[in-house]
Design a protein around this motif. Sequence first.
Motif, short mmCIF file in Angstrom:
data_model
loop_
_atom_site.label_atom_id
_atom_site.label_comp_id
_atom_site.label_asym_id
_atom_site.label_seq_id
_atom_site.Cartn_x
_atom_site.Cartn_y
_atom_site.Cartn_z
N GLU A 403 -1.77 -21.12 -64.48
CA GLU A 403 -0.55 -21.87 -64.23
C GLU A 403 0.04 -21.52 -62.87
OE1 GLU A 403 2.85 -24.32 -64.58
OE2 GLU A 403 0.82 -24.37 -65.38
N ALA A 404 -0.02 -20.24 -62.51
CA ALA A 404 0.49 -19.83 -61.20
C ALA A 404 -0.29 -20.51 -60.08
CB ALA A 404 0.42 -18.31 -61.07
N LEU A 405 -1.61 -20.60 -60.25
CA LEU A 405 -2.44 -21.26 -59.22
C LEU A 405 -2.18 -22.75 -59.18
CD1 LEU A 405 -5.83 -19.36 -59.64
CD2 LEU A 405 -3.95 -18.90 -58.04
N ARG A 406 -1.92 -23.35 -60.35
CA ARG A 406 -1.61 -24.78 -60.38
C ARG A 406 -0.33 -25.05 -59.61
NH1 ARG A 406 1.58 -28.31 -62.17
NH2 ARG A 406 2.89 -26.77 -63.23
N ARG A 407 0.69 -24.22 -59.83
CA ARG A 407 1.96 -24.40 -59.13
C ARG A 407 1.79 -24.19 -57.63
NH1 ARG A 407 6.33 -21.29 -63.15
NH2 ARG A 407 6.05 -22.69 -64.95
N LEU A 408 0.95 -23.23 -57.28
CA LEU A 408 0.70 -22.97 -55.87
C LEU A 408 0.02 -24.15 -55.20
CD1 LEU A 408 0.62 -20.96 -53.48
CD2 LEU A 408 -1.52 -20.06 -54.44
N ALA A 409 -0.88 -24.80 -55.91
CA ALA A 409 -1.68 -25.89 -55.33
C ALA A 409 -0.84 -27.12 -55.00
CB ALA A 409 -2.81 -26.27 -56.29
N VAL A 410 0.30 -27.30 -55.63
CA VAL A 410 1.09 -28.51 -55.40
C VAL A 410 2.14 -28.32 -54.31
CG1 VAL A 410 0.72 -29.34 -57.75
CG2 VAL A 410 2.75 -27.97 -57.24
N VAL A 411 2.26 -27.12 -53.76
CA VAL A 411 3.20 -26.90 -52.67
C VAL A 411 2.66 -27.55 -51.40
CG1 VAL A 411 4.30 -25.16 -51.21
CG2 VAL A 411 4.03 -24.73 -53.66
N THR A 412 3.51 -28.29 -50.71
CA THR A 412 3.09 -28.99 -49.50
C THR A 412 3.74 -28.37 -48.26
OG1 THR A 412 4.95 -30.56 -49.52
CG2 THR A 412 2.98 -31.13 -50.84
N ALA A 413 3.19 -28.72 -47.11
CA ALA A 413 3.76 -28.26 -45.85
C ALA A 413 5.19 -28.76 -45.69
CB ALA A 413 2.89 -28.72 -44.68
N ASP A 414 5.47 -29.98 -46.16
CA ASP A 414 6.83 -30.51 -46.09
C ASP A 414 7.79 -29.67 -46.94
OD1 ASP A 414 6.11 -32.52 -44.37
OD2 ASP A 414 5.92 -34.05 -45.94
N ASP A 415 7.31 -29.21 -48.10
CA ASP A 415 8.14 -28.35 -48.95
C ASP A 415 8.53 -27.07 -48.21
OD1 ASP A 415 7.88 -30.14 -51.08
OD2 ASP A 415 6.12 -29.09 -51.90
N VAL A 416 7.56 -26.49 -47.54
CA VAL A 416 7.81 -25.24 -46.81
C VAL A 416 8.80 -25.47 -45.67
CG1 VAL A 416 6.75 -23.45 -45.39
CG2 VAL A 416 5.56 -24.30 -47.43
N GLN A 417 8.62 -26.54 -44.93
CA GLN A 417 9.52 -26.80 -43.81
C GLN A 417 10.93 -27.10 -44.31
OE1 GLN A 417 8.31 -30.00 -41.21
NE2 GLN A 417 9.90 -29.54 -39.69
N GLN A 418 11.04 -27.83 -45.40
CA GLN A 418 12.36 -28.15 -45.95
C GLN A 418 13.09 -26.88 -46.39
OE1 GLN A 418 12.27 -31.09 -49.03
NE2 GLN A 418 14.43 -30.91 -49.52
N LEU A 419 12.36 -25.96 -47.01
CA LEU A 419 12.98 -24.71 -47.44
C LEU A 419 13.39 -23.88 -46.23
CD1 LEU A 419 13.85 -22.70 -49.57
CD2 LEU A 419 11.48 -21.92 -49.74
N ALA A 420 12.57 -23.84 -45.21
CA ALA A 420 12.92 -23.11 -44.00
C ALA A 420 14.18 -23.68 -43.37
CB ALA A 420 11.76 -23.14 -43.01
N THR A 421 14.30 -25.00 -43.38
CA THR A 421 15.49 -25.66 -42.85
C THR A 421 16.73 -25.24 -43.62
OG1 THR A 421 14.17 -27.56 -42.14
CG2 THR A 421 16.55 -27.88 -42.33
N GLU A 422 16.57 -25.12 -44.95
CA GLU A 422 17.69 -24.69 -45.78
C GLU A 422 18.07 -23.24 -45.46
OE1 GLU A 422 18.43 -23.77 -50.49
OE2 GLU A 422 17.37 -25.62 -49.95
N LEU A 423 17.07 -22.40 -45.27
CA LEU A 423 17.34 -20.99 -44.98
C LEU A 423 18.12 -20.82 -43.69
CD1 LEU A 423 13.93 -19.31 -45.95
CD2 LEU A 423 16.09 -19.18 -47.22
N VAL A 424 17.68 -21.49 -42.63
CA VAL A 424 18.34 -21.29 -41.33
C VAL A 424 19.73 -21.88 -41.29
CG1 VAL A 424 16.14 -21.17 -40.10
CG2 VAL A 424 17.32 -23.38 -40.31
#
Length: 451
Positions: A403-424
């Motif tokens: 299940e952890a690997l399944r959740r990892l597989a659906v993360v996208t580059a857009d998700d990462v950038q959006q979270l970084a935008t929220e952090l900054v």
Amino acid sequence: MNGAVEFPLDLPELSFQAAGDSRVRRSVLPSGVRILSEQVPGSRSLTIGLWVAVGSRDELPGHFGSTHFLEHLLFKGTRTRSALDIAVAFDSVGGEHNAMTAKEYTCYYAKVQDRDLTMAVDVLTDMLTASLLDPVEFENERGVILEELAMADDDPSDVASERFFEAVLGVHPLGRPIGGSPETIQAVTRDAVYEHYLANYRPQDLVVTVAGAVDHDALVEQVTRALVRAGWNLDEVAVPVGRRMGHPASISQGAPVTIVRRPLEQANMLIGMPGLVASDDRRVTMSVLNSIFGGGMSSRLFQEVREKRGLAYSVYSFAPGYSDAGLFGMYAGCTPAKAGQVAELLLSELHRLADHGVTADEMKRAAGQLSGASALALEDSDTRMSRLGRSEITLGEFADLDEALRRLAVVTADDVQQLATELVSGPVSIAAVGALEDDVFTSLSPAAARP
């Protein structure tokens, strides 16, 4: 197993197969005691943990430091065992035993061969239920804890970490130090610690987790027998204590800049902002972001700060999450004269990630790193035992490796950038220890330090 398995507090029995053919079972006794096991094929040893969902954040005024004090005191003897007896019980079978106090829980644990489970259950339950909290030992341990705090205060990275939590989380209880302070340890009384003990060490608070070579039915019988022998009334019906709410709390920044001046050769510096709570669905995205940004030798921080510029030996990022608050932080140790330059570089790299995103190669590398690290960690029964405890106390669900690997597989580059935008977009806090001037961080460029 298909998807995460929920852990309802009102479900008496639960059993399912997890990744790797391990068998997870969970029993909620009428008294509120929760017992969880993960039977791992081929294991000859196991790790057992006795958890209570009380940590440093739960201490009331006049009780600060009580949680950590209790962790020490429960090793100092019971009605039937001395402190030496407790130590000998594990040393004589080659076992390991210890405890950890965290911000939201306390755990007493041991690792032994499968044949020594009964002993481990007996000793740990005796410690947890029948500790003497002897007044003489209490004063002795006060001195030991003060020495422990003094040792931590000699470590500039520990000092920076404590100040960082205070700076980001402000007056929120999670901003307090886990071990207390010299002032609170000097001030707390045995009666206050005993009150803390009575309020939080009850059947409905107890979670027992075991991973490795374990038979669940035998485990339940052993735990029940040990608790009854210790004097706990397991016939009295009680509902397990509820889990903490997973809604983000309102956080007010403690300080934008905290400097602890010390005559050191290196400045230890932490920079960051509020992050995600433990139950946030984006915690996996945060793991990917952290891996790419500062999670290894191929990460952006390591490559940019150490490899390309030679500005630091140690540089990394981290992202702890709790029930109602979280942090995202960056650490670097550098020459004091370069602290301002390094701080600006750390922040500018985070803004560059938010502005321009991550590459496909970085996403692939992060997925490989995280999946591999997760699989390797599960080779250790300690990790599996801790996963059970966190699943029960904090998350309310169990996610196996698949299940952890399944959740990892659906993360996208857009998700990462959006979270970084929220952090900054959050308020930036800096905590540093070293031979630094007050104005060392005032020259940060608006692009690097913008709120």
